[in-house]
Design a protein around this motif. Structure first.
Motif, PDB file in Angstrom:
ATOM      1  N   GLY A 215      52.448  34.649  50.654  1.00 26.48           N
ATOM      2  CA  GLY A 215      51.640  35.426  51.575  1.00 26.48           C
ATOM      3  C   GLY A 215      50.142  35.268  51.415  1.00 26.48           C
ATOM      4  O   GLY A 215      49.378  35.929  52.116  1.00 26.48           O
ATOM      5  N   LYS A 216      49.685  34.371  50.533  1.00 28.03           N
ATOM      6  CA  LYS A 216      48.260  34.155  50.335  1.00 28.03           C
ATOM      7  C   LYS A 216      47.923  32.681  50.529  1.00 28.03           C
ATOM      8  O   LYS A 216      48.747  31.801  50.275  1.00 28.03           O
ATOM      9  N   TYR A 217      46.688  32.426  51.007  1.00 32.05           N
ATOM     10  CA  TYR A 217      46.235  31.060  51.206  1.00 32.05           C
ATOM     11  C   TYR A 217      45.373  30.626  50.020  1.00 32.05           C
ATOM     12  O   TYR A 217      44.559  31.388  49.498  1.00 32.05           O
ATOM     13  N   TYR A 218      45.587  29.380  49.594  1.00 29.54           N
ATOM     14  CA  TYR A 218      44.815  28.792  48.490  1.00 29.54           C
ATOM     15  C   TYR A 218      44.239  27.464  48.953  1.00 29.54           C
ATOM     16  O   TYR A 218      44.886  26.714  49.691  1.00 29.54           O
ATOM     17  N   ASN A 219      43.014  27.171  48.544  1.00 32.40           N
ATOM     18  CA  ASN A 219      42.364  25.922  48.911  1.00 32.40           C
ATOM     19  C   ASN A 219      42.940  24.755  48.137  1.00 32.40           C
ATOM     20  O   ASN A 219      43.554  24.920  47.079  1.00 32.40           O
ATOM     21  N   TYR A 220      42.709  23.578  48.676  1.00 33.87           N
ATOM     22  CA  TYR A 220      43.172  22.358  48.027  1.00 33.87           C
ATOM     23  C   TYR A 220      42.629  22.280  46.595  1.00 33.87           C
ATOM     24  O   TYR A 220      41.452  22.535  46.344  1.00 33.87           O
TER      25      TYR A 220
END
Length: 450
Positions: A102-107
């Protein structure tokens, strides 16, 4: 050498511009930068040696370069496709984001998920290590789901969160599998007597109920030994010698000690019997490997320790040879008549999450890995019901934040987790007996041993 002098102003301007836009770290066709789609060097098929200002292409309101000079000082003003076209290197993966729980993480961003590390990779994939953790929400939920039939409840202990099961088995236990010397110790059979349904040696004799926290150091083999010996000094001296013996003395000075990597019970008991130890105030416990600081003496004053106040003792605190108990009844009589004993048990993953109740190993633990752990058995009892549940009362060495204020109850009479297989004790040489002990006395009940 001043490298700045080798750049023309527009190259410096471009460096700043490209660094801000992060273009130069990407392949020419990175879809995240549609304003600068490229190609550059490839479009004119030009790659120059050394620094050649003519070997450039326009990008936005400045120039980017396709010469090898930027390699020498890692300048950021090369064209985005210089490495791929001029050097034949594969393009770097495009920057992207990963959706995880449910969370977005950068490359390339990393995050901790309990005891595992996760990293956002190419194509939006989050990759994680796959270690088994000491505890997790699923384990606690599964135990509590069947707690009414299982007989005990679990919870997440913050001290264990973020640690692997391998760390727990190595550093929170520490007793090595009982050796032949432990298994072959002299066995004591106690005479039959009336045994109450409930008994707690700590309450009966007013023993110290403080729970030691061994920390992240595999020392249960020595902490449990000195704790049991301390209890027995109080019991056998009728509270004239109330002392907390030093596990650190054995940990640092026993020749066969492995420090925080664990040890054998016979090593600890033999050290107590042959050399004796000082009190914990004189040699405080430190959960790490340290050099021995007591040599060539068995005199408390010469070792720099304060003498006890109730008896004129000068010798270190020592015990007779350790012996083992045969069965449930023998163990109960031994505790009731002589004080707590030391027990070795198998520890499975679910035991770390124990909160309260009568423990038994559950199927909720998804790993079959286990280790050996030594604890103090201080008493027993029964839970009332149609089929009364018999249990041992044991003191752990993980601090009073764990379990039932540092204690736990475990099934009695069924050898749960091998708790009744290797039960040891020894007679303390209290001050009144020291002279007799020096003449080779082995204990007032030696004639009962088989």
């Amino acid at each position: 050498m001043n490298l700045i002098g080798h750049f023309k102003p527009h190259r410096i301007l471009l460096a700043c511009c490209l660094a801000l836009s992060v273009i130069v770290t990407q392949a020419a066709y990175n879809p995240l930068f549609p304003d600068f789609p490229g190609p550059y060097c490839e479009s004119v098929r030009q790659c120059c040696s050394d620094r050649q200002d003519s070997c450039s292409l326009r990008i936005a309101d400045t120039l980017c370069y396709c010469d090898s000079f930027c390699e020498r000082d890692h300048s950021p003003d090369c064209c985005p496709d210089y490495q791929t076209f001029c050097k034949g290197l594969p393009p770097p993966p495009p920057l992207t984001t990963c959706l995880h729980n449910g969370k977005y993480y950068n490359y390339s961003q990393t995050m901790r998920e309990n005891c595992n590390t996760c990293k956002c990779g190419a194509e939006g994939r989050m990759t994680c290590t796959n270690d088994v953790c000491i505890t997790d929400e699923a384990l606690v939920h599964n135990v509590n789901l069947i707690s009414s039939s299982l007989g005990w409840e679990a919870r997440n202990h913050s001290e264990f969160w973020g640690r692997t099961l391998k760390e727990g088995l190595k550093l929170r236990l520490g007793t090595l599998e009982p050796s032949f010397k432990v298994k072959s110790m002299a066995r004591l059979t106690n005479k039959a007597t009336t045994i109450p349904r409930h008994f707690n040696a700590v309450n009966h004799w007013g023993l110290n109920d403080e729970i030691v926290d061994q920390g992240w150091c595999g020392t249960s083999w020595v902490v449990s030994t000195t704790s049991v010996a301390s209890d027995r000094f109080a019991v056998h001296s009728k509270n004239r010698e109330v002392v907390q013996l030093s596990p650190q003395h054995i940990l640092s000075c026993a020749r066969r000690s492995r420090g925080c990597n664990g040890g054998h019970l016979d090593v600890a008991w033999r050290f107590l019997n042959k050399y004796g130890v000082v009190d914990d105030d004189c040699y405080p416990y430190n959960p790490k490997e340290t050099q021995c600081r007591i040599h060539h003496t068995k005199d408390l004053l010469k070792a720099g320790c304060a003498p006890p106040t109730n008896v004129p003792r000068r010798d270190f605190y020592s015990t007779g040879p350790a012996y083992s108990l045969n069965n449930e009844t023998d163990i109960m009589i031994e505790i009731m008549e002589s004080g707590p004993v030391q027990a070795t048990m198998r520890v499975y993953r679910d035991f770390f999450s124990y909160s309260r109740g009568v423990y038994r190993h559950s199927a909720a633990s998804r790993s079959e890995d286990f280790g050996f752990h030594s604890v103090r058995l201080v008493g027993w009892g029964e839970e009332a019901g149609y089929n009364p549940i018999k249990y041992w009362i044991a003191a752990n060495s993980w601090g009073d934040w764990w379990g039932e204020d540092g204690y736990f109850r475990i099934l009695r009479g069924s050898n749960e987790c091998l708790i009744e297989d290797y039960v040891l004790a020894a007679w303390p040489y209290v001050y009144d007996d020291i002279k007799d002990n020096r003449r080779g006395r082995r204990g007032r009940r030696a004639h009962h041993r088989h």
